[in-house]
Design an enzyme around this catalytic site. Structure first.
Site, mmCIF file in Angstrom:
data_model
loop_
_atom_site.group_PDB
_atom_site.id
_atom_site.type_symbol
_atom_site.label_atom_id
_atom_site.label_comp_id
_atom_site.label_asym_id
_atom_site.label_seq_id
_atom_site.Cartn_x
_atom_site.Cartn_y
_atom_site.Cartn_z
ATOM 1 N N ALA A 158 0.832 -1.208 0.000
ATOM 2 C CA ALA A 158 0.000 0.000 0.000
ATOM 3 C C ALA A 158 0.864 1.254 0.000
ATOM 4 O O ALA A 158 1.947 1.290 0.598
ATOM 5 C CB ALA A 158 -0.904 0.004 1.221
ATOM 6 N N SER A 163 -2.427 2.165 4.053
ATOM 7 C CA SER A 163 -2.120 0.808 4.515
ATOM 8 C C SER A 163 -2.945 0.409 5.736
ATOM 9 O O SER A 163 -3.045 1.159 6.716
ATOM 10 C CB SER A 163 -0.630 0.697 4.874
ATOM 11 O OG SER A 163 -0.357 -0.555 5.467
ATOM 12 N N HIS A 165 -2.027 -1.715 7.833
ATOM 13 C CA HIS A 165 -1.101 -1.870 8.952
ATOM 14 C C HIS A 165 -1.066 -0.605 9.811
ATOM 15 O O HIS A 165 -0.757 -0.673 11.002
ATOM 16 C CB HIS A 165 0.298 -2.199 8.437
ATOM 17 C CG HIS A 165 0.454 -3.621 8.015
ATOM 18 N ND1 HIS A 165 0.711 -4.647 8.906
ATOM 19 C CD2 HIS A 165 0.384 -4.211 6.793
ATOM 20 C CE1 HIS A 165 0.800 -5.802 8.258
ATOM 21 N NE2 HIS A 165 0.605 -5.556 6.967
ATOM 22 N N ASP A 172 0.600 -9.530 9.885
ATOM 23 C CA ASP A 172 1.047 -10.595 8.990
ATOM 24 C C ASP A 172 1.553 -11.744 9.853
ATOM 25 O O ASP A 172 2.363 -11.541 10.763
ATOM 26 C CB ASP A 172 2.172 -10.095 8.083
ATOM 27 C CG ASP A 172 1.681 -9.058 7.082
ATOM 28 O OD1 ASP A 172 0.465 -9.015 6.806
ATOM 29 O OD2 ASP A 172 2.527 -8.285 6.577
ATOM 30 N N GLU A 222 -3.304 -12.565 -0.177
ATOM 31 C CA GLU A 222 -2.386 -12.547 0.958
ATOM 32 C C GLU A 222 -2.955 -13.413 2.086
ATOM 33 O O GLU A 222 -3.586 -12.906 3.023
ATOM 34 C CB GLU A 222 -2.148 -11.118 1.454
ATOM 35 C CG GLU A 222 -1.416 -10.240 0.444
ATOM 36 C CD GLU A 222 -0.974 -8.908 1.027
ATOM 37 O OE1 GLU A 222 -1.269 -8.643 2.219
ATOM 38 O OE2 GLU A 222 -0.323 -8.139 0.303
ATOM 39 N N HIS A 225 -2.162 -12.260 5.734
ATOM 40 C CA HIS A 225 -2.537 -10.937 6.243
ATOM 41 C C HIS A 225 -3.890 -11.019 6.963
ATOM 42 O O HIS A 225 -4.931 -11.169 6.339
ATOM 43 C CB HIS A 225 -2.609 -9.927 5.086
ATOM 44 C CG HIS A 225 -2.967 -8.534 5.513
ATOM 45 N ND1 HIS A 225 -2.055 -7.506 5.527
ATOM 46 C CD2 HIS A 225 -4.134 -7.994 5.931
ATOM 47 C CE1 HIS A 225 -2.644 -6.394 5.922
ATOM 48 N NE2 HIS A 225 -3.921 -6.667 6.191
#
Length: 258
Positions: A158, A163, A165, A172, A222, A225
């Site tokens: 991202a 993002s 995160h 992750d 992903e 994630h």
């Protein structure tokens, strides 16, 4: 003497007849009741469970548990930082630094429970990456651009300010069985990846970027994630078999940046 005798007979007759009549009269309702069809009991009304409340938390990018951040929904300001980050008591990948090893407390607590449950089934998970600041994500994204080119970078990482995160609710996760598949698509085929796909929702996590949803999320598959959304939403998405937050909340797809 004869009259008295007759009177006694008359009294006895009527007394016996009346008693019999009274007994029959009293018995008749019971007899009728016995012959009547029993009144059916009113069945208990089936209570329909209340519909899921999609307005329970805001969806705007920020501190909300259900904040949806994607290529078309950036943080405002883009340098947003959650408060009160915590370090989960779980196994971490080697070499992880303080810039990636934190989560929001509710996500950290849920992750500890998830890791512990996996361990009971001989599944060893490890923490690969959690909260990333705007500055950290900027450096990471620029590295992807240098190595892969911007088009490839944009479906793997991202841009800063976009993002998940940065929410402190994304993590992750890797595994011990095949370290070469950590942060790779083949993680889905490992025992750890398969366990997470089956059980993560029980602890309030969803796989945020499922296979085949790039046109909705903007990112490649992903399987590592995870995004903490709480058990209520994670379980409801699992029950309805809805893969993405965008689809569940009926938001526009975000395959690219505006």
């Amino acid at each position: 003497m004869g009259r008295k005798y007759i009177l006694i007979l008359v009294i006895a007759f009527f007394t016996g007849f009346g008693g019999s009549y009274i007994m029959q009269s009293r018995a008749q309702p019971a007899s009728k009741q016995a012959n009547q069809e029993p009144t059916p009991a009113t069945p208990a009304q089936t209570q329909t469970p209340p519909s899921f409340n999609k307005q329970q938390y805001p969806l705007e990018p920020g501190s909300s548990l259900w904040a949806i951040v994607n290529k078309r929904r950036p943080f405002s300001p883009k340098t947003y930082q959650p408060s009160g980050l915590a370090v989960a008591s779980v196994q971490y990948r080697a070499g992880i630094g303080p810039q990636e090893n934190q989560l929001r407390p509710e996500a950290a607590e849920a992750l500890q429970k998830l890791f512990a449950a996996a361990k009971k089934e001989s599944i060893t998970l490890n923490f690969q990456s959690g909260y990333r600041s705007h500055a950290f994500q900027e450096a990471l994204y620029n590295r992807y651009v240098r190595e892969l080119g911007q088009a490839a970078a944009d479906i793997e990482s991202a841009r800063p300010g976009h993002s998940e995160h940065q929410t402190g609710l994304a993590v992750d996760v890797g595994g011990a069985s095949k370290s070469s598949c950590n942060i790779e698509a083949c993680f889905a085929d490992t025992p750890e990846g398969q366990w997470l796909a089956k059980h993560a929702h029980k602890y309030g996590f969803i796989i945020r970027y499922p296979e085949g949803t790039t046109e909705t999320t903007g990112y490649i598959y992903e399987p590592w994630h995870l995004r903490f959304v709480g058990r209520e939403l994670a379980s409801e998405m699992q029950r309805q078999k809805v893969d993405t937050m965008e689809a569940f909340f009926e938001l526009p797809a975000a395959p690219d940046y505006p």
